[in-house]
Design an enzyme around this catalytic site. Structure first.
Site, mmCIF file in Angstrom:
data_model
loop_
_atom_site.group_PDB
_atom_site.id
_atom_site.type_symbol
_atom_site.label_atom_id
_atom_site.label_comp_id
_atom_site.label_asym_id
_atom_site.label_seq_id
_atom_site.Cartn_x
_atom_site.Cartn_y
_atom_site.Cartn_z
ATOM 1 N N GLY A 199 0.892 -1.223 -0.141
ATOM 2 C CA GLY A 199 -0.059 -0.226 -0.053
ATOM 3 C C GLY A 199 0.876 1.360 0.051
ATOM 4 O O GLY A 199 0.360 2.209 0.368
ATOM 5 N N SER A 200 2.012 1.240 -0.543
ATOM 6 C CA SER A 200 2.821 2.378 -0.379
ATOM 7 C C SER A 200 2.299 3.442 -1.334
ATOM 8 O O SER A 200 2.264 4.663 -1.123
ATOM 9 C CB SER A 200 4.340 2.072 -0.818
ATOM 10 O OG SER A 200 4.511 1.465 -2.037
ATOM 11 N N ASN A 201 1.766 2.908 -2.470
ATOM 12 C CA ASN A 201 1.170 3.791 -3.568
ATOM 13 C C ASN A 201 -0.206 4.602 -2.917
ATOM 14 O O ASN A 201 -0.501 5.632 -3.078
ATOM 15 C CB ASN A 201 0.764 3.292 -4.720
ATOM 16 C CG ASN A 201 1.981 3.387 -5.663
ATOM 17 O OD1 ASN A 201 2.640 4.643 -5.957
ATOM 18 N ND2 ASN A 201 2.490 2.385 -6.383
ATOM 19 N N ASN A 259 -5.817 2.392 -13.161
ATOM 20 C CA ASN A 259 -4.802 1.444 -12.611
ATOM 21 C C ASN A 259 -3.484 1.919 -12.917
ATOM 22 O O ASN A 259 -3.158 2.823 -13.832
ATOM 23 C CB ASN A 259 -4.918 -0.079 -13.138
ATOM 24 C CG ASN A 259 -3.930 -1.060 -12.860
ATOM 25 O OD1 ASN A 259 -3.488 -0.904 -11.541
ATOM 26 N ND2 ASN A 259 -3.401 -1.796 -13.400
ATOM 27 N N HIS A 275 0.587 0.399 -13.545
ATOM 28 C CA HIS A 275 1.276 -0.693 -14.122
ATOM 29 C C HIS A 275 2.735 -0.444 -14.036
ATOM 30 O O HIS A 275 3.203 0.658 -14.471
ATOM 31 C CB HIS A 275 0.904 -1.267 -15.339
ATOM 32 C CG HIS A 275 1.274 -2.732 -15.758
ATOM 33 N ND1 HIS A 275 1.048 -3.844 -14.885
ATOM 34 C CD2 HIS A 275 2.362 -2.895 -16.472
ATOM 35 C CE1 HIS A 275 1.871 -4.925 -15.363
ATOM 36 N NE2 HIS A 275 2.644 -4.433 -16.288
#
Length: 190
Positions: A12-14, A102, A104
Site C-alpha cells: 500500500g505504499s502507493n 490503474n 502498471h
C-alpha cells in the site's frame, strides 16, 4: 471535492502516497481503502491515515454486490487501483465507467496481463534485455492491463541492473507521477 476509493492487495505504499498527496489540498478525499488480502499492510496504513478500510474475498467480489455496495456507501466517485492484483468485476466497470484507473510497473503493452505484477514484471524486463522500463497509468476495462493509456513515464534499464534496481526506479516514477495524473483527471472531471 472528489471522493476516491483505493483498491490494493499488498503493502500500500502507493495508496499512502496518494492519500498524503491530496491531504489538505481540497481536491480529493480518500473515503475508503479496500483489499482482498486480510493481511495486506495497506490496511495498517489505512488505520494510521485514519481512512476506513474494507476487506473482501474474491468470491464476494465476483459473486455478490458487497464490494460495489461498500464503495458506493463510501461516496466514492473514482476507483484507483494501487497494486491491486485481481481482475475488476463487470459490476464495478459498469458502475464506474471511465472512472477506474490503474498503475502498471512497466511500459504497456509490454509486460502486462494476468500474473504480471511486481517483481515478476521487473524480472521479465531484465530477462528480455530491455533498455528502458517505466510506468503506465491507464483506465481499467474487462481485460488485464488493456485499458486506454493515460500516461507513461520511462526510466533507463542498464546492463548491470537487477530486478530490484529496476523496481527502485519504477517506484520513484510511481510516487512522483501517479498522484499528479490522478489530480489532473479529477480536475478535468466536471
Amino acid at each position: 471535492m472528489k471522493k476516491l476509493a483505493i483498491l490494493a492487495s499488498g503493502s500500500g505504499s502507493n495508496a499512502e502516497n496518494i492519500a498524503n498527496y491530496f491531504k489538505g489540498k481540497g481536491i480529493a478525499e480518500i473515503t475508503l481503502i479496500l483489499s482482498n488480502n486480510p493481511n495486506a499492510y495497506v490496511l495498517e496504513r489505512a488505520k494510521k491515515l485514519g481512512i476506513p478500510s474494507f476487506v473482501f474475498t474474491k468470491k464476494e467480489m465476483n459473486e455478490t454486490e458487497a464490494l460495489l455496495d461498500a464503495i458506493k456507501k463510501s461516496g466514492a466517485e473514482w476507483i484507483i487501483l494501487a497494486g491491486f492484483l485481481l481482475k475488476v468485476p463487470q459490476n464495478l466497470l459498469e458502475a464506474f465507467d471511465g472512472k477506474i484507473v490503474n498503475i502498471h510497473p512497466a511500459l504497456l503493452p509490454k509486460f502486462g496481463g494476468k500474473g504480471m505484477y511486481g517483481e515478476r514484471v521487473h524480472q521479465a524486463v531484465i530477462e528480455s534485455g530491455e533498455t528502458e522500463s517505466g510506468i503506465t497509468i491507464h483506465y481499467v476495462n474487462e481485460h488485464y492491463d488493456e485499458g486506454a493509456i493515460i500516461f507513461q513515464a520511462k526510466c533507463p534499464v542498464l546492463k548491470e541492473d537487477t530486478a530490484d534496481d529496476v523496481a527502485t526506479k519504477v517506484h520513484a516514477l510511481e510516487y512522483e507521477y501517479f498522484p499528479k495524473v490522478i489530480e489532473e483527471l479529477l480536475l478535468n472531471d466536471k
